[in-house]
Structures are given as C-alpha cells and as structure tokens.
Scaffold this motif. Sequence first.
Motif, mmCIF file in Angstrom:
data_model
loop_
_atom_site.group_PDB
_atom_site.id
_atom_site.type_symbol
_atom_site.label_atom_id
_atom_site.label_comp_id
_atom_site.label_asym_id
_atom_site.label_seq_id
_atom_site.Cartn_x
_atom_site.Cartn_y
_atom_site.Cartn_z
ATOM 1 N N HIS A 1 -13.492 54.705 34.194
ATOM 2 C CA HIS A 1 -12.477 54.284 34.814
ATOM 3 C C HIS A 1 -12.131 52.958 34.238
ATOM 4 N N PHE A 2 -10.883 52.650 33.615
ATOM 5 C CA PHE A 2 -10.655 51.597 32.818
ATOM 6 C C PHE A 2 -9.464 50.950 33.232
ATOM 7 N N ALA A 3 -9.439 49.724 34.207
ATOM 8 C CA ALA A 3 -8.228 48.997 34.410
ATOM 9 C C ALA A 3 -7.726 48.189 33.243
ATOM 10 N N LEU A 4 -6.567 48.180 32.796
ATOM 11 C CA LEU A 4 -5.931 47.543 31.977
ATOM 12 C C LEU A 4 -4.875 46.577 32.340
ATOM 13 N N ARG A 5 -4.917 45.388 31.702
ATOM 14 C CA ARG A 5 -4.203 44.269 32.051
ATOM 15 C C ARG A 5 -2.699 44.626 31.829
ATOM 16 N N ARG A 6 -2.401 45.352 30.822
ATOM 17 C CA ARG A 6 -0.961 45.988 30.361
ATOM 18 C C ARG A 6 -0.799 47.438 30.050
ATOM 19 N N ARG A 7 0.218 47.904 30.596
ATOM 20 C CA ARG A 7 0.425 49.337 30.669
ATOM 21 C C ARG A 7 0.673 49.778 29.171
ATOM 22 N N PRO A 8 -0.204 50.812 28.777
ATOM 23 C CA PRO A 8 0.199 51.456 27.799
ATOM 24 C C PRO A 8 1.514 52.064 27.561
ATOM 25 N N ASP A 9 1.968 52.037 26.410
ATOM 26 C CA ASP A 9 3.319 52.726 26.003
ATOM 27 C C ASP A 9 3.248 54.196 25.682
#
Length: 458
Positions: free
Chosen positions: A299-307
């Motif tokens: 599981h990978f929490a991302l700072r910015r939402r991918p497009d």
Amino acid sequence: MNAPIFPTATERAVVVGGGITGLTAAFRLRQRGFAVTVLEAGPAAGGKMSSLRRDGYTVNLAAGILPSSSAALRSLIDVTGLGEKVTPDEAVVAVPRDGQLHRLRASGTGLLLDGISTGLLSPRAKLRLGRLAVDALRMRSSLSYANLGAAARFDTETVGEYCARRLDPELRDYLVEPMLRALYTSNADTVSIVDFFFAAVNFIGSGLMRYPGGIDFLVRELASHLDVRTAARVTEVKETPDGVAVSWTGPDGEHVEEAAAAVLAVSGALVPQLYPQLDSVRREILAEHLHYCVTYTGHFALRRRPDEEALIVPVPRSVDENLCAVTFVHNSSPDSVPPGAGLLSSYWLHEWSVAGRDRSDDELIAEMLPSVAKIVPDLEDNLAFAHLARWDPAVVRSYPGWYSHVARFSARLDPTERVQLAGDYLSASSTNACAVSGELAAKRVERAVFRTDTLADV
C-alpha cells in the motif's frame, strides 16, 4: 441512522473467528435470540475487511472492492443502518497493453459500449467472447454462493486449459487471466475454471459500491453490536451433552465458554485441530485437499493524486509477472486520503509472496516499487509512506477437482449439530461468499438449538 433491534436472548452461542464470516454469523444469531460471544485471536476484529489509519490515510489491508452484486453484504449494510452511506460507484477498469492503458467502464451500457470500441482486443478476439457468454449461461445456475459444490460437474480443467480449448491466447492474456490474477492472485494455468465463471457471472458488469472511509466500516459496525473478545486464542471446540464447550486463552489466562452452540468461522486449515470431533470425511478434505494462496499486499500513500480515473488496473503477466493488480483507492473513497492526496493498493502473486516469507518488509517494498511504477511512473518521487500486509493464508487456491470436495463437504453439513462450520472454503473466496457462509451457519445453529425449520431458503 436506525440501530438494529435484537430480541431478548434465550440461548447462548460462541463464534470462533472475528472476520466477516464470524461477525455475520454472530450478528445473525443475535437477531435470532442468542447472546453471542465472538473470540478473535488477533488484536482486532475484521479479518480481510480490516483497515489501517495513518497520517490521514485509511488503508484497506486486503479487500478493497465492494461489488453491487454482494447481496449478503448489502443486506448487512442496510440492517445496521449504513445504507445511506453507500452509493453506486461509476468505476473504470484499465488494462495495460503495449504501453497503453485501455479503460472500460465497469458496468451497464458503458461497459458494453467500451467493450465494443476498445483497442484492448482485436475484432477476432471480441467475436470469440460469444463462446465465453454461451458457457457462462450454461453454468450459471450452478454458480451459487450457498452451494458452489453444485458446479463440480464443470470442474474438469484449469482456466488456462479452457482458454486454449474455447478462446484464444489474446483473450487469455488481456482479459481472462488479468481478471483472475486481480481476484485470486493466481495465474490461469493453476485455477479451476469454476472460479473464473463464478467471478464472471457474479462480479463482472454488476457495478461497484462507494463506501465511507475504509472498507472496515461494516465490520466495525457489526462488532459494535457484539461481545467481541480479541487476543483470544481458541484451543478446542467440542460438543457436549448440554451444548458446546469452547476452551481458549487470553491475556488474563485460560477460559472455558459453555453455550448452546458454536460456529467455527476460521481458516479451514485450522478446523481439524480445533474441532477433534470433526468426522473423518471432512477432516480428510480440509487436511489433504484444501489449499490456500499466500497474498502480500503493498500500500502506497501518495502526496499528490495521480492523474488516472481508473479504480482497478488488472495487470497482465506480460506487463509484470508478479504484480497482479493495482487499485487507485482515492478514486472510489476520496475521504480515505487527505485533500489532493492519493492512495494505491497492490496485490501480489502467490508464488512471489511465498518466496518472500523470510524477507523483511523493507526488502519486499523495495522490490514492489519498480513494478508498481509501470502503472504509476512517478511513484517513488510522490511517496509519503508504504505499508506491507502479509495474508498467509489469503484466499482458497482452487484447482480442477476441488469443487467435488466442496460438494462432499457441504453434503455433510448437519443442521442438527451444535458445532457448525463457516468459511471461504465452502464457496469461492470473496467477502460476500464469507458473509453468506456465516448467515447459513447461523440458520443451522437456530435449527439445531430450537429445532425449528429455518432452512427453506438455504
């Protein structure tokens, strides 16, 4: 939200296992006039419908998708007063081929239109889909959540063998096997054809449901109405002249719970050792013929939402041998992440997971990142944190002939016994199948204790 109303308890039951199977059985028993104690070996109830909360993110540790066709789960959602919080999800599925993601709407007319126009499959492969539809219709009446052993007569080949006989390599590589890998973390050359058609009939095209926060919203609500004891390790369940006795150990020592009946809602591999009175036929099936997948989830929490608009990306073997699927959790559950952030979950092949048993979380995550970056290229630069969950066992690992054992096992479920069994080994592995199994076990317990005929709809 209207809270469920329970009748005055006149009997007592013990449920062993606090996953969705056990919680469903316990909740339905409360509705049938039982005082219920749930004994869960882990630190919290929920099992594969558990979620983790960290730094404003809600991570679904195993299950993450809630199909609209999940009638048993939907019934629990409604009866616990959560129905207004669940809405239809206009989800998109994307399958990678030749460096491009091919997107299809997951249900309704949109799926039909996208299926016709997609460049994922050639015109010839699309025509061959008719054969798959014919075979699905032929098997449909046997693909029951309640009795999947009825499909035993079709359980004669692997999905790979079926594709070679009835479809073609293109359909196998870019449609059938990616779906299979996403659901069961196994390749087509190992899994029974029954599992594929069960999924095709019950999941594909049915649509998905959007739920609040983590997928644990339901198990947390169920547990709030029950007496759940965690860190409670059961050592024996036995039928007695007056009912059942359940022996267990907890932080404060050893205990014996006496009750009118019990439900064993644990992994099938554990049943023979916990239940010494189990008959020889069912004991042999569980000990010798039942196999489970091992599935690790990253599981990978991302700072910015991918497009990316897709919710699910099933990954073909030609794209990555070991990565089975990636879900863009924030596309279905926006409130599971901070504003503007993203969250990915990835599901990994059984063989890769088994090989990684002795490796550290950090080592496995480091190996996962380049594979997931094939789907989300800027993953590492955008990473807030990563979390690994090890599910061992995970889902049932079927094979040709397995469902004949399921049929034999189901035929020996005696509704007069005070110890009833429930679990994913009685159907195809899914959260809804587990809930169905728990409901059926509760009905059998009611009949065994009150000697009432409640099985007309089973």
